[in-house]
Design an enzyme around this catalytic site. Structure first.
Site, PDB file in Angstrom:
ATOM      1  CB  SER A  34      12.469  -8.107  -5.193  1.00 21.73           C
ATOM      2  OG  SER A  34      13.395  -9.039  -4.684  1.00 21.73           O
ATOM      3  CB  SER A  36       5.779 -10.436  -4.764  1.00 15.27           C
ATOM      4  OG  SER A  36       6.251 -10.843  -6.030  1.00 15.27           O
ATOM      5  N   GLY A  37       7.002 -13.517  -4.354  1.00 16.71           N
ATOM      6  CA  GLY A  37       6.767 -14.965  -4.427  1.00 16.71           C
ATOM      7  C   GLY A  37       6.713 -15.519  -5.840  1.00 16.71           C
ATOM      8  CE  LYS A  38       9.281 -11.490  -9.544  1.00 18.29           C
ATOM      9  NZ  LYS A  38       9.401 -10.886  -8.194  1.00 18.29           N
ATOM     10  CB  SER A 106       8.470  -7.815 -15.932  1.00 19.27           C
ATOM     11  OG  SER A 106       7.668  -8.757 -15.273  1.00 19.27           O
TER      12      SER A 106
HETATM   13  P1  ADP Z   1      10.429 -13.404  -5.929  1.00 16.13           P
HETATM   14  O1  ADP Z   1      10.739 -14.485  -6.905  1.00 16.13           O
HETATM   15  O2  ADP Z   1       9.138 -12.708  -6.231  1.00 16.13           O
HETATM   16  O3  ADP Z   1      11.563 -12.436  -5.720  1.00 16.13           O
HETATM   17  P2  ADP Z   1      10.695 -15.480  -3.959  1.00 16.13           P
HETATM   18  O4  ADP Z   1       9.789 -16.558  -4.470  1.00 16.13           O
HETATM   19  O5  ADP Z   1      12.164 -15.620  -4.196  1.00 16.13           O
HETATM   20  O6  ADP Z   1      10.154 -14.077  -4.511  1.00 16.13           O
HETATM   21  O7  ADP Z   1      10.474 -15.294  -2.414  1.00 16.13           O
HETATM   22  C1  ADP Z   1       9.196 -15.207  -1.804  1.00 16.13           C
HETATM   23  C2  ADP Z   1       9.277 -15.513  -0.311  1.00 16.13           C
HETATM   24  O8  ADP Z   1       7.964 -15.378   0.258  1.00 16.13           O
HETATM   25  C3  ADP Z   1       9.725 -16.942  -0.037  1.00 16.13           C
HETATM   26  O9  ADP Z   1      10.547 -16.940   1.095  1.00 16.13           O
HETATM   27  C4  ADP Z   1       8.402 -17.662   0.235  1.00 16.13           C
HETATM   28  O10 ADP Z   1       8.558 -18.765   1.088  1.00 16.13           O
HETATM   29  C5  ADP Z   1       7.581 -16.579   0.915  1.00 16.13           C
HETATM   30  N1  ADP Z   1       6.115 -16.720   0.752  1.00 16.13           N
HETATM   31  C6  ADP Z   1       5.205 -16.609   1.756  1.00 16.13           C
HETATM   32  N2  ADP Z   1       3.950 -16.786   1.290  1.00 16.13           N
HETATM   33  C7  ADP Z   1       4.048 -17.015  -0.030  1.00 16.13           C
HETATM   34  C8  ADP Z   1       3.080 -17.287  -1.057  1.00 16.13           C
HETATM   35  N3  ADP Z   1       1.775 -17.351  -0.818  1.00 16.13           N
HETATM   36  N4  ADP Z   1       3.534 -17.457  -2.328  1.00 16.13           N
HETATM   37  C9  ADP Z   1       4.858 -17.394  -2.593  1.00 16.13           C
HETATM   38  N5  ADP Z   1       5.824 -17.154  -1.674  1.00 16.13           N
HETATM   39  C10 ADP Z   1       5.439 -16.966  -0.388  1.00 16.13           C
END
Ligand code: ADP
Length: 197
Positions: A34, A36-38, A106
Protein backbone atom coordinates in the site's frame (compact mmCIF):
# COMPACT_ATOMS: atom_id res chain seq x y z
CA UNK A 1 -20.45 -24.84 -11.71
CA UNK A 2 -23.65 -25.78 -13.48
CA UNK A 3 -23.40 -28.78 -15.79
CA UNK A 4 -26.05 -27.50 -18.21
CA UNK A 5 -23.96 -24.69 -19.63
CA UNK A 6 -22.34 -24.48 -23.04
CA UNK A 7 -19.56 -22.04 -23.96
CA UNK A 8 -20.71 -19.92 -26.90
CA UNK A 9 -17.89 -18.80 -29.19
CA UNK A 10 -18.44 -15.26 -30.38
CA UNK A 11 -18.59 -14.56 -34.10
CA UNK A 12 -16.03 -11.76 -33.87
CA UNK A 13 -12.76 -13.16 -32.58
CA UNK A 14 -10.44 -11.74 -29.95
CA UNK A 15 -7.75 -11.42 -32.62
CA UNK A 16 -10.06 -9.36 -34.86
CA UNK A 17 -10.97 -7.07 -32.00
CA UNK A 18 -7.29 -6.64 -31.12
CA UNK A 19 -6.38 -5.85 -34.70
CA UNK A 20 -9.12 -3.24 -34.98
CA UNK A 21 -7.67 -1.57 -31.90
CA UNK A 22 -4.06 -1.84 -33.11
CA UNK A 23 -2.86 -3.32 -29.83
CA UNK A 24 -2.18 -6.62 -28.13
CA UNK A 25 -4.77 -7.05 -25.36
CA UNK A 26 -3.34 -8.05 -22.01
CA UNK A 27 -3.56 -7.67 -18.26
CA UNK A 28 -0.98 -5.45 -16.62
CA UNK A 29 -1.08 -6.65 -13.03
CA UNK A 30 0.41 -4.10 -10.61
CA UNK A 31 1.37 -5.54 -7.25
CA UNK A 32 3.08 -3.82 -4.34
CA UNK A 33 2.69 -2.52 -0.80
CA UNK A 34 0.00 0.00 0.00
CA UNK A 35 1.43 3.40 -0.93
CA UNK A 36 4.03 1.93 -3.29
CA UNK A 37 2.34 3.77 -6.19
CA UNK A 38 0.16 1.20 -7.97
CA UNK A 39 -2.85 3.51 -8.48
CA UNK A 40 -0.73 6.53 -9.30
CA UNK A 41 1.29 4.63 -11.89
CA UNK A 42 -1.66 2.78 -13.38
CA UNK A 43 -3.44 6.11 -13.84
CA UNK A 44 -0.35 7.70 -15.38
CA UNK A 45 0.01 4.75 -17.73
CA UNK A 46 -3.66 4.78 -18.67
CA UNK A 47 -3.39 8.46 -19.55
CA UNK A 48 -0.20 7.90 -21.59
CA UNK A 49 -1.75 4.99 -23.51
CA UNK A 50 -5.02 6.85 -24.04
CA UNK A 51 -3.14 9.83 -25.51
CA UNK A 52 -1.51 7.40 -27.95
CA UNK A 53 -4.94 6.22 -29.07
CA UNK A 54 -5.04 2.93 -27.18
CA UNK A 55 -8.05 1.34 -25.53
CA UNK A 56 -7.47 0.60 -21.87
CA UNK A 57 -9.34 0.10 -18.65
CA UNK A 58 -8.14 0.36 -15.07
CA UNK A 59 -9.55 -1.86 -12.35
CA UNK A 60 -8.70 -0.17 -9.08
CA UNK A 61 -8.81 -2.07 -5.78
CA UNK A 62 -10.85 0.39 -3.76
CA UNK A 63 -13.33 0.99 -6.60
CA UNK A 64 -13.96 -2.68 -7.23
CA UNK A 65 -14.52 -3.27 -3.54
CA UNK A 66 -17.23 -0.60 -3.57
CA UNK A 67 -19.09 -2.24 -6.46
CA UNK A 68 -18.64 -5.71 -7.89
CA UNK A 69 -16.99 -6.98 -4.70
CA UNK A 70 -18.86 -4.93 -2.11
CA UNK A 71 -20.08 -8.14 -0.49
CA UNK A 72 -16.54 -9.33 0.26
CA UNK A 73 -14.50 -8.76 3.41
CA UNK A 74 -10.84 -9.46 4.09
CA UNK A 75 -10.81 -13.04 5.31
CA UNK A 76 -8.47 -15.38 3.41
CA UNK A 77 -11.47 -16.84 1.61
CA UNK A 78 -12.83 -13.43 0.66
CA UNK A 79 -9.40 -12.29 -0.58
CA UNK A 80 -9.21 -15.27 -2.91
CA UNK A 81 -12.73 -14.62 -4.19
CA UNK A 82 -11.86 -10.93 -4.63
CA UNK A 83 -8.92 -11.82 -6.85
CA UNK A 84 -10.87 -14.50 -8.73
CA UNK A 85 -13.59 -12.03 -9.69
CA UNK A 86 -11.06 -9.38 -10.68
CA UNK A 87 -9.17 -11.94 -12.75
CA UNK A 88 -12.35 -13.07 -14.50
CA UNK A 89 -13.36 -9.46 -15.17
CA UNK A 90 -9.90 -8.70 -16.55
CA UNK A 91 -10.18 -11.77 -18.76
CA UNK A 92 -13.45 -10.52 -20.25
CA UNK A 93 -11.88 -7.14 -20.98
CA UNK A 94 -8.90 -8.83 -22.65
CA UNK A 95 -11.33 -10.80 -24.76
CA UNK A 96 -12.91 -7.48 -25.70
CA UNK A 97 -9.52 -6.32 -26.98
CA UNK A 98 -8.52 -4.00 -24.16
CA UNK A 99 -5.30 -3.40 -22.29
CA UNK A 100 -6.44 -3.91 -18.70
CA UNK A 101 -4.57 -2.57 -15.71
CA UNK A 102 -5.22 -3.81 -12.20
CA UNK A 103 -4.03 -2.05 -9.06
CA UNK A 104 -4.39 -4.29 -6.03
CA UNK A 105 -1.85 -5.05 -3.31
CA UNK A 106 -2.33 -8.77 -4.15
CA UNK A 107 0.23 -9.78 -1.53
CA UNK A 108 0.23 -13.52 -2.04
CA UNK A 109 2.06 -15.34 -4.85
CA UNK A 110 -0.70 -17.94 -5.07
CA UNK A 111 -3.41 -15.36 -5.75
CA UNK A 112 -1.29 -13.71 -8.46
CA UNK A 113 -0.71 -17.13 -10.03
CA UNK A 114 -4.46 -17.71 -9.93
CA UNK A 115 -5.02 -14.50 -11.88
CA UNK A 116 -2.19 -15.31 -14.31
CA UNK A 117 -3.64 -18.72 -15.04
CA UNK A 118 -6.98 -17.27 -16.17
CA UNK A 119 -5.47 -15.78 -19.33
CA UNK A 120 -2.97 -16.92 -21.97
CA UNK A 121 0.71 -16.98 -20.96
CA UNK A 122 1.66 -13.93 -23.01
CA UNK A 123 -1.39 -11.94 -21.90
CA UNK A 124 -0.29 -11.40 -18.29
CA UNK A 125 2.34 -8.86 -17.31
CA UNK A 126 3.21 -8.79 -13.63
CA UNK A 127 4.62 -5.43 -12.54
CA UNK A 128 6.20 -5.20 -9.13
CA UNK A 129 5.73 -1.65 -7.91
CA UNK A 130 8.60 -1.62 -5.50
CA UNK A 131 9.30 0.74 -2.62
CA UNK A 132 10.50 -0.15 0.87
CA UNK A 133 8.06 -0.41 3.72
CA UNK A 134 9.76 2.63 5.27
CA UNK A 135 9.15 4.71 2.16
CA UNK A 136 5.51 3.57 1.86
CA UNK A 137 4.88 4.23 5.53
CA UNK A 138 6.45 7.65 5.23
CA UNK A 139 4.16 8.46 2.25
CA UNK A 140 1.07 6.93 3.87
CA UNK A 141 -1.22 8.63 1.28
CA UNK A 142 -4.40 7.23 2.82
CA UNK A 143 -3.31 7.26 6.47
CA UNK A 144 -3.66 3.50 6.60
CA UNK A 145 -0.22 2.72 8.06
CA UNK A 146 -0.93 5.07 10.92
CA UNK A 147 -4.20 3.25 11.61
CA UNK A 148 -2.52 -0.16 11.25
CA UNK A 149 0.22 0.82 13.72
CA UNK A 150 -2.50 1.91 16.12
CA UNK A 151 -3.99 -1.58 15.85
CA UNK A 152 -7.08 -0.38 13.99
CA UNK A 153 -6.50 -2.49 10.86
CA UNK A 154 -5.69 -6.10 11.63
CA UNK A 155 -3.82 -8.04 8.90
CA UNK A 156 -2.63 -4.88 7.16
CA UNK A 157 -0.07 -5.87 4.53
CA UNK A 158 3.47 -5.08 5.66
CA UNK A 159 2.45 -4.70 9.32
CA UNK A 160 0.23 -7.58 10.45
CA UNK A 161 0.31 -9.61 7.26
CA UNK A 162 3.10 -10.58 4.87
CA UNK A 163 3.79 -9.15 1.43
CA UNK A 164 5.25 -11.84 -0.79
CA UNK A 165 7.25 -9.91 -3.37
CA UNK A 166 7.29 -11.43 -6.86
CA UNK A 167 10.42 -13.52 -7.36
CA UNK A 168 10.44 -13.10 -11.09
CA UNK A 169 8.16 -10.21 -12.14
CA UNK A 170 7.91 -9.31 -15.81
CA UNK A 171 8.90 -5.80 -14.79
CA UNK A 172 10.11 -4.13 -11.60
CA UNK A 173 9.43 -0.44 -11.19
CA UNK A 174 11.40 1.19 -8.41
CA UNK A 175 9.16 4.01 -7.21
CA UNK A 176 11.37 4.60 -4.19
CA UNK A 177 14.17 5.93 -6.41
CA UNK A 178 12.41 7.30 -9.49
CA UNK A 179 9.61 9.79 -9.96
CA UNK A 180 6.20 9.01 -11.47
CA UNK A 181 7.12 10.31 -14.93
CA UNK A 182 10.24 8.15 -15.18
CA UNK A 183 8.36 5.07 -13.96
CA UNK A 184 5.51 5.61 -16.45
CA UNK A 185 8.08 6.01 -19.23
CA UNK A 186 9.71 2.73 -18.20
CA UNK A 187 6.32 1.04 -18.49
CA UNK A 188 5.51 2.52 -21.90
CA UNK A 189 8.96 1.48 -23.20
CA UNK A 190 8.43 -2.05 -21.92
CA UNK A 191 4.99 -2.35 -23.57
CA UNK A 192 6.39 -1.09 -26.86
CA UNK A 193 9.27 -3.57 -26.67
CA UNK A 194 6.81 -6.40 -26.01
CA UNK A 195 4.62 -5.39 -28.94
CA UNK A 196 1.61 -4.63 -26.72
CA UNK A 197 1.42 -1.13 -28.20
P1 ADP B 1 -0.99 2.39 -3.93
O1 ADP B 1 -2.01 2.41 -5.02
O2 ADP B 1 0.15 1.47 -4.23
O3 ADP B 1 -1.58 2.16 -2.56
P2 ADP B 1 -0.88 5.23 -4.35
O4 ADP B 1 -0.66 5.35 -5.83
O5 ADP B 1 -2.27 5.44 -3.83
O6 ADP B 1 -0.29 3.82 -3.88
O7 ADP B 1 0.07 6.22 -3.59
C1 ADP B 1 1.45 6.37 -3.89
C2 ADP B 1 1.99 7.69 -3.35
O8 ADP B 1 3.40 7.77 -3.65
C3 ADP B 1 1.34 8.89 -4.03
O9 ADP B 1 1.18 9.90 -3.07
C4 ADP B 1 2.38 9.29 -5.08
O10 ADP B 1 2.33 10.66 -5.39
C5 ADP B 1 3.69 8.94 -4.39
N1 ADP B 1 4.80 8.62 -5.31
C6 ADP B 1 6.06 9.11 -5.21
N2 ADP B 1 6.85 8.63 -6.19
C7 ADP B 1 6.09 7.81 -6.94
C8 ADP B 1 6.35 7.02 -8.11
N3 ADP B 1 7.54 6.98 -8.70
N4 ADP B 1 5.33 6.27 -8.61
C9 ADP B 1 4.12 6.30 -8.02
N5 ADP B 1 3.80 7.02 -6.93
C10 ADP B 1 4.77 7.79 -6.37
Amino acid sequence: MSTNLTWHESIVSKAERAERKQQKPCVIWFTGLSGSGKSTLANALERALFERGHHCYLLDGDNVRQGLNSDLGFSDEARVENIRRIGETAKLFVDAGLIVMTAFISPFRTERELARNLVEDDEFIEVHVSASLDVCEERDPKGLYKKARAGEIPNFTGIGSAYEAPENPDLLVDTGSHDVGACAEQLVDYLAKKGVI
